[in-house]
Every structure is written in structure tokens, then in C-alpha cells.
Scaffold this motif. Structure first.
Motif, mmCIF file in Angstrom:
data_model
loop_
_atom_site.group_PDB
_atom_site.id
_atom_site.type_symbol
_atom_site.label_atom_id
_atom_site.label_comp_id
_atom_site.label_asym_id
_atom_site.label_seq_id
_atom_site.Cartn_x
_atom_site.Cartn_y
_atom_site.Cartn_z
ATOM 1 N N ARG A 117 0.855 -1.190 0.000
ATOM 2 C CA ARG A 117 0.000 0.000 0.000
ATOM 3 C C ARG A 117 0.880 1.226 0.000
ATOM 4 N N ALA A 118 0.585 2.170 -0.875
ATOM 5 C CA ALA A 118 1.354 3.415 -0.865
ATOM 6 C C ALA A 118 1.132 4.106 0.477
ATOM 7 N N PRO A 119 2.209 4.507 1.159
ATOM 8 C CA PRO A 119 2.046 5.168 2.455
ATOM 9 C C PRO A 119 1.237 6.464 2.318
ATOM 10 N N SER A 172 1.741 9.269 3.628
ATOM 11 C CA SER A 172 2.618 10.424 3.432
ATOM 12 C C SER A 172 2.941 10.606 1.947
ATOM 13 N N LEU A 173 3.156 9.497 1.258
ATOM 14 C CA LEU A 173 3.439 9.570 -0.184
ATOM 15 C C LEU A 173 2.212 10.082 -0.936
ATOM 16 N N ARG A 174 1.057 9.544 -0.550
ATOM 17 C CA ARG A 174 -0.198 9.955 -1.179
ATOM 18 C C ARG A 174 -0.389 11.462 -1.044
ATOM 19 N N ARG A 221 1.921 13.738 -0.428
ATOM 20 C CA ARG A 221 2.958 14.461 -1.181
ATOM 21 C C ARG A 221 2.599 14.545 -2.656
ATOM 22 N N VAL A 222 2.088 13.433 -3.199
ATOM 23 C CA VAL A 222 1.757 13.386 -4.620
ATOM 24 C C VAL A 222 0.619 14.362 -4.942
ATOM 25 N N HIS A 223 -0.391 14.389 -4.080
ATOM 26 C CA HIS A 223 -1.504 15.320 -4.306
ATOM 27 C C HIS A 223 -1.022 16.763 -4.240
ATOM 28 N N MET A 228 1.945 17.872 -4.800
ATOM 29 C CA MET A 228 2.830 18.123 -5.939
ATOM 30 C C MET A 228 2.022 18.477 -7.183
ATOM 31 N N ILE A 229 0.940 17.736 -7.401
ATOM 32 C CA ILE A 229 0.119 17.976 -8.588
ATOM 33 C C ILE A 229 -0.565 19.334 -8.488
ATOM 34 N N GLU A 280 1.812 22.016 -9.481
ATOM 35 C CA GLU A 280 2.293 22.037 -10.859
ATOM 36 C C GLU A 280 1.723 23.240 -11.587
ATOM 37 N N GLY A 285 -0.148 25.499 -13.917
ATOM 38 C CA GLY A 285 -1.313 25.213 -14.756
ATOM 39 C C GLY A 285 -2.380 24.435 -14.026
ATOM 40 N N ALA A 286 -2.006 23.768 -12.914
ATOM 41 C CA ALA A 286 -3.015 23.002 -12.201
ATOM 42 C C ALA A 286 -3.825 23.924 -11.301
ATOM 43 N N LYS A 287 -5.090 23.613 -11.176
ATOM 44 C CA LYS A 287 -5.958 24.412 -10.338
ATOM 45 C C LYS A 287 -6.308 23.594 -9.103
#
Lengths: 199, 265
Positions: free
Chosen positions: B63-65, B67-69, B71-73, B75-76, B79, B81-83
Motif C-alpha cells: 500500500r502506498a504510504p 505520506s506519499l499519497r 505528497r503526490v496530491h 505536488m500535482i 504544478e 497550470g493546475a488548479k
């Protein structure tokens, strides 16, 4: 190609939509991405970095039109990120005895979140899973990834061929060899530590 | 896997293919039939199934930890252009449906329709395993799975030796580049329950698969099946079958050129 969608679609609502679609379509496979990265790197810290890198690349390259095969596409990116890391790792530590820079993690000897109160049956299952993981991790990279993609991630031969960039015939022969290697190694493990413990 | 040493080596990949549900009906039947009379292969197949069962289950996935989940959200969201606006699940479903099933996704939809229509050849077990079907299925499969060639070479002197030891006959390999049909390479395929060589040629971007096997009788008359043409003939004790989406006239010319070249060979 990368980023062109975002720059051409200056409308912020569309960008939001792009993000929402990405989250629904791609981030749904985060566990798959992390599983592959863990088995490839054999290290949880590196696996997290690789998944993060892969998601960023995926986001920049995502065109919202990937349909069914989004998981295979994401796993191919994860694998590429792993290869990039591995190349750097080999370059950075020439003296390292393990070309892949991996070190078998001691965490696998037991399951995460294992406590003293855990019933024995669960304990044994966790121990068995830990032992299986160790055996998979001991396989050389091409065989390890083929076995993980087929038997743990349940990808089709065709998807595995696409992810690993080899003909389907190569996938088949690698898989057969990987299973034989696993069987031989597992038999040894079973003999030494699980005989009598398992029902 | 003690039984592994007693299996028939040439069947090994088929046993795995059967266990993974990746064989077409004809090959699956052939392997199942073989296992009835070969205890070594039957035991090896059971070992494969047992091992697959051992590796199945969520216990071996990670399972993705959290904390990683997180961080990924984050990060996006950051980015360019991302809203960062959050969408209600219902809206996301609507967007996804719109993108992937209906509006605006003509390319994706037609690709899915195409794949569905091709599946009929590759996977349909109800269809009788006729030779013409198998030829077209092998052709389509070679285009679908990026498995056009096992040996990629335009040199007939590279392609021909590659088949040595893999077949119980030596196929004639002729490059037709000077006629406008350059050789791309070769691979092994399975037609009518046997391993046959497939030679791959190209003509203006169209792929021609040429299958051949020793037999004296023409098994397949020239015909068109769902847009693919099959041109078949016998020569020198071999059956040749060319399959392509190339127009029939040019495919017939390919046949004539090859017949001529073979007769001088």
C-alpha cells in the motif's frame, strides 16, 4: 508534447478538469505503482521517490485520452524512473557489490503493524508473505519484474511486453524462467523455516 | 517443482500460457489434450497453478504510504497550470465518462471499437478454429502486441539461420526489396496446432505476414476476411499463405514475384 495541453488550454477551469481526470484515472493506480517500485528497488525510501517522480512525469505527459490502459502506461513510467535511478546508483557507487544498489530490507521478516496480540494464523501468514517477498526480491531484475507484473499485478502478456519493451515471446520465456527460479528458491525457504508451521 | 524436469521442453511456454489464460482456443485444446497423455506436463502444470495461487492475494502487494499519497496530491496541485479546486466525485465521474466514453474522445472510442472487433479473432473460443481465421488472427496479433518480428533484419542470410533448430524444416527466406517488398524480419507463430515461421514484409507501410509450412495441398483459397486478404499457394512441397490489409492486386503481385524468386532459388 509535454505541457502543450496546459499551455494551449489557458482556461483555468479546464486545467482543474485535467487535474481531476488525472486523479481519477491515474492516481487510482498509486498502489500498483508503489508495489512495482518496491519490488524493483527493494527499498521503501527509494520506491517513494521513484513513484513521486513517475507521477510527476505522468501528470506532465497525461493527455486525458488513455482509456483502458492507463495502469500499464503508469507502470511503464515507474519502470523507466527505476532504470534512471539504477543507472545513477551504479555510476555513483562503483564499489558497491550489488549492481542494483538494493539491500534486502529486514522489514520483510515480519509484517508491518505486527503486534504481540496478533493471532497466530495471521502471524504465520505475515511471515509467509515476508518470506515470499524476500524470494521474489532475490530474483534478477528482468525475471523479478516479469513475475511481479504477471502474478502480483495481474497484467496480461501484451501489457507486460509493452511495459518492459520486449517482444511477447521474451515475456513468456522470462516468466517461465522466473517461476522456475522462484520455485527452486521457495522450496529451500519452505524447508528451512516453514515446515511444520503451515497448516 | 520436481516434475519440472519431466515436462516436454517445447510445451513449457504453452503450459504457462494456459495457466495464465493467454492461449487461444486451438492452442489451449492442444495443450490440454497433450496433458491427458503426458504425466510430466500435467504435473508441471499443477505446480504452476499452485505457485500462482501462492503469489495471489493482496498480502504481497504494497500500500502506498499516506505520506506519499499526500505528497503526490500536493505536488500535482503545485504544478504550473493546475488548479487546486476540488471536484465533487459526481462531477469527476461525469468528466471521466465524457472524456472516455462519449464526447470528444472519438479516437479513444474508435480504438476501443477496433480492439473489440479484433478480439473476436484472437480470443473467441466459440468460433471454429479454421485455418483462415487462424491466419488472420496471427496477422492481427502480430500487429497488436508489438510482436511483429523475433529476428528483425532485412538480410535473408540473417533471418534464415535464425529459424535453424527452431523448426523441423528449413524455410526459404527471400528478400523482395528490389520488387518493392522489403523483408523486415521473421518470427515463430502457431497455425493449425504447429509452430510455423512467419516472414514479415512491408509495402508502402502495409505489413504482409507470410506463413509457410510443408504440405502439398493448398489449404486456403484466396479470400478476404474482415478487410484482410489471404493469398495462398503451394510450391516446392510448401504451402505459402500471405496475409495483409494491402489491396488484393498488390498482394497478388507480391505472390507472383515471390513465386518467381522461389523458383530460381
Amino acid at each position: 508534447m509535454q505541457g502543450s495541453i496546459l499551455s494551449s488550454e489557458s482556461d483555468t477551469a479546464r486545467r482543474g478538469e485535467h487535474t481531476a481526470v488525472f486523479e481519477a484515472m491515474v492516481l487510482a493506480h498509486l498502489n500498483s505503482a508503489y508495489t512495482l517500485a518496491r519490488y524493483l528497488t527493494r527499498r521503501s525510501d527509494v520506491a517513494e521517490d521513484i513513484v513521486q517522480d513517475a507521477i510527476l512525469r505522468a501528470y506532465r505527459g497525461f493527455d486525458g485520452q488513455r482509456g483502458e490502459n492507463v495502469r500499464a502506461w503508469l507502470l511503464a513510467i515507474v519502470r523507466n524512473c527505476f532504470l534512471t535511478w539504477k543507472a545513477k546508483e551504479v555510476q555513483g557507487s562503483e564499489a558497491s557489490p550489488d549492481a542494483e544498489g538494493g539491500e534486502p530490507s529486514p522489514a520483510y521478516s515480519g509484517g508491518e503493524g505486527m503486534t504481540l496480540e496478533t493471532p497466530e494464523s495471521i502471524l504465520i501468514e505475515q511471515q509467509q508473505n515476508g518470506a515470499i517477498r524476500s524470494v521474489i526480491e532475490s530474483l534478477p531484475h528482468p525475471f523479478r519484474e516479469t513475475l511481479v507484473l504477471r502474478d502480483i499485478e495481474d497484467m496480461s502478456y501484451r501489457d507486460i511486453a509493452e511495459i518492459t519493451g520486449v517482444p511477447i515471446g521474451t515475456v513468456m520465456s522470462r516468466l517461465a524462467r522466473a517461476r522456475k527460479m522462484f520455485a527452486a528458491s521457495w522450496k529451500g525457504t519452505e524447508m528451512t523455516s516453514f515446515m511444520g508451521k503451515l497448516p | 517443482m520436481t516434475a519440472a524436469s519431466h515436462l516436454c521442453p517445447e510445451r513449457e511456454l504453452f503450459l504457462h500460457g494456459l495457466a495464465d489464460n493467454e492461449l487461444d482456443a486451438a492452442n489451449a485444446l492442444a495443450v490440454e489434450g497433450h496433458m491427458q497423455i503426458c504425466p510430466g506436463c500435467a504435473a508441471a502444470y499443477n505446480d504452476i497453478l499452485r505457485q500462482k495461487q501462492l503469489l495471489k492475494g493482496d498480502g504481497l502487494r504494497f500500500r502506498a504510504p499516506e505520506s506519499l499519497r499526500a505528497r503526490v496530491h500536493a505536488m500535482i496541485a503545485e504544478e504550473p497550470g493546475a488548479k487546486t479546486e476540488t471536484y465533487a466525485p459526481a462531477k469527476i465521474t461525469r468528466i471521466v465518462q465524457r472524456r472516455f466514453h462519449f464526447g470528444g474522445a472519438g479516437a479513444a472510442f474508435s480504438a476501443m471499437a477496433l480492439a473489440a472487433s479484433l478480439m473476436r479473432f484472437v480470443y473467441s473460443p466459440s468460433r471454429s478454429p479454421l485455418l483462415d481465421d487462424q491466419l488472420v488472427a496471427a496477422h492481427v496479433r502480430s500487429l497488436l502486441v508489438s510482436h511483429l518480428t523475433d529476428v528483425a533484419s532485412s538480410d535473408q542470410h540473417t533471418v534464415k539461420p535464425w529459424f535453424l533448430g527452431k523448426l523441423d524444416f528449413a524455410p526459404s527466406v527471400i528478400d523482395l526489396a528490389q520488387n518493392g517488398y522489403p523483408l523486415q524480419g521473421g518470427r515463430l507463430d502457431y497455425i493449425g496446432g504447429r509452430v510455423v515461421p512467419a516472414l514479415v514484409y512491408k509495402r508502402h507501410g502495409h505489413v504482409i505476414n507470410l506463413f509457410l509450412w510443408p504440405e502439398r495441398k493448398v489449404a486456403v483459397p484466396a479470400q478476404t476476411l474482415d478487410g484482410y486478404h489471404i493469398v495462398s499457394w503451394t510450391q516446392g512441397g510448401f504451402v505459402y499463405a500471405a496475409v495483409s490489409d494491402l489491396n488484393l492486386t498488390e498482394l497478388q503481385e507480391f505472390r507472383q514475384d515471390l513465386e518467381k524468386a522461389l523458383s530460381f532459388n
